[in-house]
Each structure stands twice: as C-alpha cells, then as structure tokens.
Design an enzyme around this catalytic site. Structure first.
Site, mmCIF file in Angstrom:
data_model
loop_
_atom_site.group_PDB
_atom_site.id
_atom_site.type_symbol
_atom_site.label_atom_id
_atom_site.label_comp_id
_atom_site.label_asym_id
_atom_site.label_seq_id
_atom_site.Cartn_x
_atom_site.Cartn_y
_atom_site.Cartn_z
ATOM 1 N N ARG A 199 29.793 68.511 76.605
ATOM 2 C CA ARG A 199 30.983 67.791 76.121
ATOM 3 C C ARG A 199 31.494 68.424 74.832
ATOM 4 O O ARG A 199 30.725 68.729 73.924
ATOM 5 C CB ARG A 199 30.627 66.322 75.877
ATOM 6 C CG ARG A 199 31.772 65.467 75.349
ATOM 7 C CD ARG A 199 31.379 64.005 75.336
ATOM 8 N NE ARG A 199 30.336 63.743 74.353
ATOM 9 C CZ ARG A 199 30.565 63.284 73.119
ATOM 10 N NH1 ARG A 199 31.811 63.076 72.722
ATOM 11 N NH2 ARG A 199 29.560 63.038 72.306
ATOM 12 N N GLU A 236 25.066 58.367 82.266
ATOM 13 C CA GLU A 236 24.978 58.409 80.810
ATOM 14 C C GLU A 236 24.697 59.820 80.297
ATOM 15 O O GLU A 236 24.237 59.989 79.170
ATOM 16 C CB GLU A 236 23.886 57.455 80.291
ATOM 17 C CG GLU A 236 23.790 56.127 81.002
ATOM 18 C CD GLU A 236 25.035 55.253 80.888
ATOM 19 O OE1 GLU A 236 25.993 55.670 80.220
ATOM 20 O OE2 GLU A 236 25.046 54.159 81.460
ATOM 21 N N TRP A 289 24.523 60.897 76.357
ATOM 22 C CA TRP A 289 25.717 60.782 75.525
ATOM 23 C C TRP A 289 25.824 59.387 74.919
ATOM 24 O O TRP A 289 26.835 59.027 74.352
ATOM 25 C CB TRP A 289 26.979 61.180 76.271
ATOM 26 C CG TRP A 289 27.558 60.194 77.256
ATOM 27 C CD1 TRP A 289 26.937 59.142 77.864
ATOM 28 C CD2 TRP A 289 28.919 60.182 77.720
ATOM 29 N NE1 TRP A 289 27.815 58.479 78.693
ATOM 30 C CE2 TRP A 289 29.035 59.100 78.627
ATOM 31 C CE3 TRP A 289 30.036 60.986 77.482
ATOM 32 C CZ2 TRP A 289 30.224 58.801 79.290
ATOM 33 C CZ3 TRP A 289 31.213 60.686 78.145
ATOM 34 C CH2 TRP A 289 31.306 59.615 79.034
ATOM 35 N N ASP A 326 35.155 58.187 80.301
ATOM 36 C CA ASP A 326 35.100 57.152 81.321
ATOM 37 C C ASP A 326 36.508 56.964 81.876
ATOM 38 O O ASP A 326 37.465 56.760 81.118
ATOM 39 C CB ASP A 326 34.605 55.831 80.730
ATOM 40 C CG ASP A 326 33.105 55.817 80.505
ATOM 41 O OD1 ASP A 326 32.398 56.595 81.173
ATOM 42 O OD2 ASP A 326 32.635 55.013 79.676
ATOM 43 N N ASP A 335 23.363 50.048 84.121
ATOM 44 C CA ASP A 335 24.342 49.077 83.636
ATOM 45 C C ASP A 335 23.671 47.812 83.115
ATOM 46 O O ASP A 335 24.121 47.224 82.136
ATOM 47 C CB ASP A 335 25.314 48.715 84.761
ATOM 48 C CG ASP A 335 26.055 49.922 85.287
ATOM 49 O OD1 ASP A 335 27.049 50.318 84.673
ATOM 50 O OD2 ASP A 335 25.615 50.494 86.307
ATOM 51 N N GLY A 360 44.459 53.766 69.826
ATOM 52 C CA GLY A 360 44.636 52.780 68.774
ATOM 53 C C GLY A 360 46.002 52.786 68.126
ATOM 54 O O GLY A 360 46.249 52.025 67.177
#
Length: 529
Positions: free
Chosen positions: A242, A190, A406, A352, A466, A259
């Site tokens: 990032r 994370e 993040w 990811d 998780d 999208g």
C-alpha cells in the site's frame, strides 16, 4: 511511455448475514445499504465509462461471502422490497417538503436517486450484480480478486495450517465457480500476512497479494525500491504494498477528501431527524430509529448547525479533488522515476470499496472523475492492475515480508485484544477437531458427508475477522458475540453427532438452509497436511 503505474484497488466485503427466520433483521441492512450506496453506483460508473469507451483498469475484491449474499434469492427479494420502500419514502418526502424550496429540491434529488437505482437493479442488471461485475472483468476493465473464504485473519490461524489452507482453497474454488477462471490475486483479509502463507497461495495458482507499507519496507532482505515495486516471495507469488501517500489523501479524517465541508453529511439522516410517527414505517418494526439514506445536510464543519446539501456543488468538488489526486500522483511519479534505476514505479492505492458511496456519498463521482482525467494524459501514468505490472516486469527482487496487517498498529492488535481474545481458544480447538474429522472420515457419503460439510461451514463462519473487529471497536458487540458462539456451538454439535453416528437430519436440514453458503464445499479441504 508513462512514468509510472497506478493500481486503484477497491476491497468489497461484508460478513455473511442472512436471517430467514426473521422477516426484518437490522444487520441485513449492511448489505442493502452497500448495494444502494456503493455497488450499484460503482457499477453504473464503470458501465458508463465502458459504453463511452473511456479506457480504465480497476482492481476490485468481491469477497466470497459478499458474492454469496449478492447471489442469494432471499436477500435479492428483500433488497427489492427495501428499494420499493425507499421509493415510497421518496414520494412522501417530496409531498412533505412541497412548501420548502430548499428541502423540496433535496427530497426530489433523493427520490429520483432511489427510483433510478430501482430501475437499474431490476431492468439493467436483472438483480444479478455479480454477473455485471463479471462482464466488466471479461471486457478487460476490472480485475476481480478473491479474498479469504469468510475473511478469516490468517496470522492468528497459523497454528493449524489446514485451517489457513481451507480459507484460501474454499475461496479459490468459489471464485472459479462464479468467474470461470483462476483468481489472479487475493486480498488477504485485513492484509494479514505471515511468512510461509505464500506457499498455500501458490498451490492455488494465485499470482499476487497485498501487504501494508511496512511489510515491504521491513522485508528481508530490504527491497531496493521500497513499496513502489512488488517483491517475489520464494514460491514466486508477488507481494504489492500500500502507498501511504495516496491513502492519506483519501482516508485521513483530518486531511482526506471525504471530510470536505461541501460533501453530504453521513451522520444526519431523516430516520433520526423526523417525527417518529411519520418515519415509523421506514425504520425498524420495533420503532428503533435507523438511517434511511435520505440525508439533506452537508458536512459544513465541526458544528451541529449544518447547512443544506448542494448536490451539484458536491459533484463539482469531487471533480476538483480527483484532479488534485492525479496532480499529486504525477509529482510522485516524477520523483520516483528519477530514483528507481529504470524500473517503472507502481503506486498501489487500496481502499475499502464501501468508502465510495456509503461513507463518502460522492465517492463514485470521484472515481469516475479520476478515470476520465487520467485517460486524458496517459503519458504521465497509466491505470493498471497488479497483474499488468507483473507482465510488464516479470523479474523482481525476492524477499520475505514479516507478519503484518493494515490494521491499527500494523500487526494483530485489532483482532487479538482484551475485548476479543477469548474467542481464539475456541476457534483453535474447533479447527483442530475439524482436521481430525477430515482425517478419521476420509470418504464419508450421504448424511455424514452433509454433516461434515456443514461443520466446515460453521467453523469458517466463526472464523470471520469481522466478529473480532466489531468486539474491539465496540459497535454491535452483542451480535458479534452471538454469531461467534452460535457457529461454534453448531460446529460442536455436528462434531459430536458425527462421532456418535447420531446425526439429527431434521436439525441438519434447518442449519443447511440457514447458513447455505459454499454449496460446493468439500470438508476434506481440512485433511491433515
């Protein structure tokens, strides 16, 4: 000489899910879907580019739990059976749609897709995907990173430094066993960082890690180049940040590429759409419906009236989007290069890995198109790994980022919330007990050593971020709660048996066979600091 460098980073991770006690277990689908939809498609893209001598450098995390599952014989066999089932479904779908030209074409597309995956898995990769990724690293195309052993969220473990060290050291040792070298970098689960963590990373010869944007812009002292150049922490371990702009273009639900209405709709699957009696052999044995991977519609728009998917049009759109992504990076580098005083900017674009292929079916095509188009004009920017940047720029500003992640909100909100905060008093208590066991039994052997090693495994598994994340997001909550409790209960039982000298070998063997990760683990990694 290029204006800047782009580090494309794919974080591949899944929690350890292995249930030999069941013939079919729903949560194991997480692995099987990820292999079919992300890992195999990415490998095929990377191998094709390598065979065609297209130059590229991509950074990719393979978390220790994911590597363990990909190497597990039971899970490999179960995945092979899953592929057989999907190919059977493909044949049935081709027959069912034979009188419908539109959907017959899509059925043939999906049948051929799964048959090609089965051929690649068995014949080309010999069921060994970790070895395939390792070959790409050895050839210089990939830089493979490790991750915390079980994806534990380290900022919430810092009150027991030995537990943090165990997450890092177990991961580093596991990486060395599987890839034959030290890990150059680590993906902190994370992107969870807190000041002082870098000393533990340095002890494992890890050169760099990643943080979210605000962790660098809010570092002390303020970095001169913001998130577009790494900083060195005091021990010399580098932190890369990032880039928000490149993330927005891909991740954003409103403006991101995935999208686009031409792309395949994730949420329409024949496992839900077709008659239950027809689809029953391909869903859960209980009759509960689930995704099969056969999806015949495109996103279309915010409507329930979805139009049929067009694979050729979607692939063409992925090429266009890759060009747009590169165009925006070019403009970004031109702007940054004029303001960084001669220091070449590095843009870090982390995602990811499962976005590419699983959530965004055309994602692997996008990556292939991005690499091919970038190779045509290396004068603007080059694809690099973070280690490449450190070699080119061995001197960087020294600073300390703040505690950060993040996740939503940028700190620990996702993993410390009213939905999941109950777990931490138990996790912290068990971590301290594990440290005391390592102190009080410094040279255990035979049965006590096995019990202590398994206690360490159960603690590591309970610490997976998780489970807290799932509790927060409200998906599969019962399973996440069950897993957390089961690992803690096993740890406590092992702790009590070791203390009392009454180890149940038969039960221990059962637990070792069920949670069989990290066979090289040495419980003394928890020795007191």
């Amino acid at each position: 000489m290029s204006l800047g460098s782009l580090a494309l980073v794919l974080h591949a991770h899944l929690p350890f899910v292995r249930h030999p006690e069941y013939e079919d277990f729903l949560e194991e689908d997480w692995l099987y879907e990820a292999i079919s939809e992300t890992y195999l498609p990415l490998l095929r893209v990377f191998d094709t580019l390598a065979e065609e001598r297209v130059p590229y450098r991509v950074t990719m995390t393979l978390s220790p739990t994911l590597v363990t599952m990909l190497n597990d014989d039971l899970l490999r066999e179960r995945y092979a059976r899953r592929l057989d089932l999907l190919c059977e479904l493909g044949a049935r779908e081709v027959h069912r749609t034979r009188d419908d030209p539109t959907f017959h074409r899509l059925a043939v597309f999906h049948r051929d897709h799964f048959e090609s995956l089965r051929l690649a898995y068995h014949n080309h990769y010999r069921r060994d995907l970790v070895a395939a990724f390792r070959r790409l690293q050895d050839a210089g195309h990939l830089e493979i990173l490790t991750c915390n052993a079980t994806h534990g969220f380290l900022p919430l473990m810092q009150q027991t430094p030995e537990a943090v060290r165990a997450q890092v050291t177990v991961a580093a040792n596991h990486y060395r066993q599987n890839f034959g070298r030290d890990p150059a970098g680590i993906w902190l689960a994370e992107c969870g960082y807190y000041p002082g963590l870098e000393r533990i990373l340095s002890a494992e010869r890890i050169r760099y890690f990643f943080v979210d944007t605000h962790a660098l812009t809010d570092a002390t002292p303020r970095p001169l180049h913001g998130p577009y150049a790494p900083i060195f922490t005091e021990p010399g371990v580098a932190a890369f940040a990032r880039d928000p702009e490149s993330s927005q273009q891909v991740w954003s639900t409103e403006h991101g590429y995935p999208g686009d209405p031409v792309y395949r709709e994730f949420y329409r699957d024949i496992g839900w759409d077709l008659d239950l009696d027809y689809i029953r052999p391909f869903i859960q044995p209980t009759g509960d419906r689930k995704n099969t991977g056969f999806k015949y519609f495109r996103i279309t728009g915010k409507t329930n009236d979805k139009h049929p998917y067009d694979p050729a049009a979607a692939r063409e759109r992925a090429w266009v989007h890759a060009g747009n992504f590169l165009f925006n990076r070019q403009r970004q580098f031109e702007y940054l290069a004029s303001r960084m005083g001669g220091r070449k900017p590095v843009v870090v674009a982390p995602y990811d890995a499962e976005l590419f292929g699983h959530w965004w079916f055309e994602g692997p095509h996008f990556i292939e198109a991005l690499i091919r188009q970038a190779a045509r004009d290396p004068a603007v920017f080059t694809l690099i790994s973070p280690l490449d940047d450190l070699r080119e720029h061995p001197e960087n500003q020294v600073a300390t980022p703040p505690l950060s992640s993040w996740g939503a909100g940028g700190y620990a909100n996702m993993w410390l919330d009213g939905s999941n905060d109950w777990i931490y008093r138990h996790l912290n208590h068990c971590a301290k007990q594990m440290v005391e066991l390592a102190r009080d039994f410094p040279d255990a052997s035979n049965l006590p050593r096995r019990a202590l090693n398994q206690a360490a495994r159960e603690l590591l598994l309970a610490q997976s971020s998780d489970w807290a994340f799932i509790m927060k997001t409200g998906t599969m909550v019962d399973y996440a709660v069950r897993r957390t409790k089961e690992h803690l209960q096993r740890f406590l039982r092992l702790h009590d048996q070791v203390r009392a000298g009454t180890i149940d070998e038969s039960w221990l063997s059962h637990v070792e066979g069920r949670n069989n990760l990290f066979p090289e683990l040495d419980y003394r990694v928890y020795r007191p600091v």
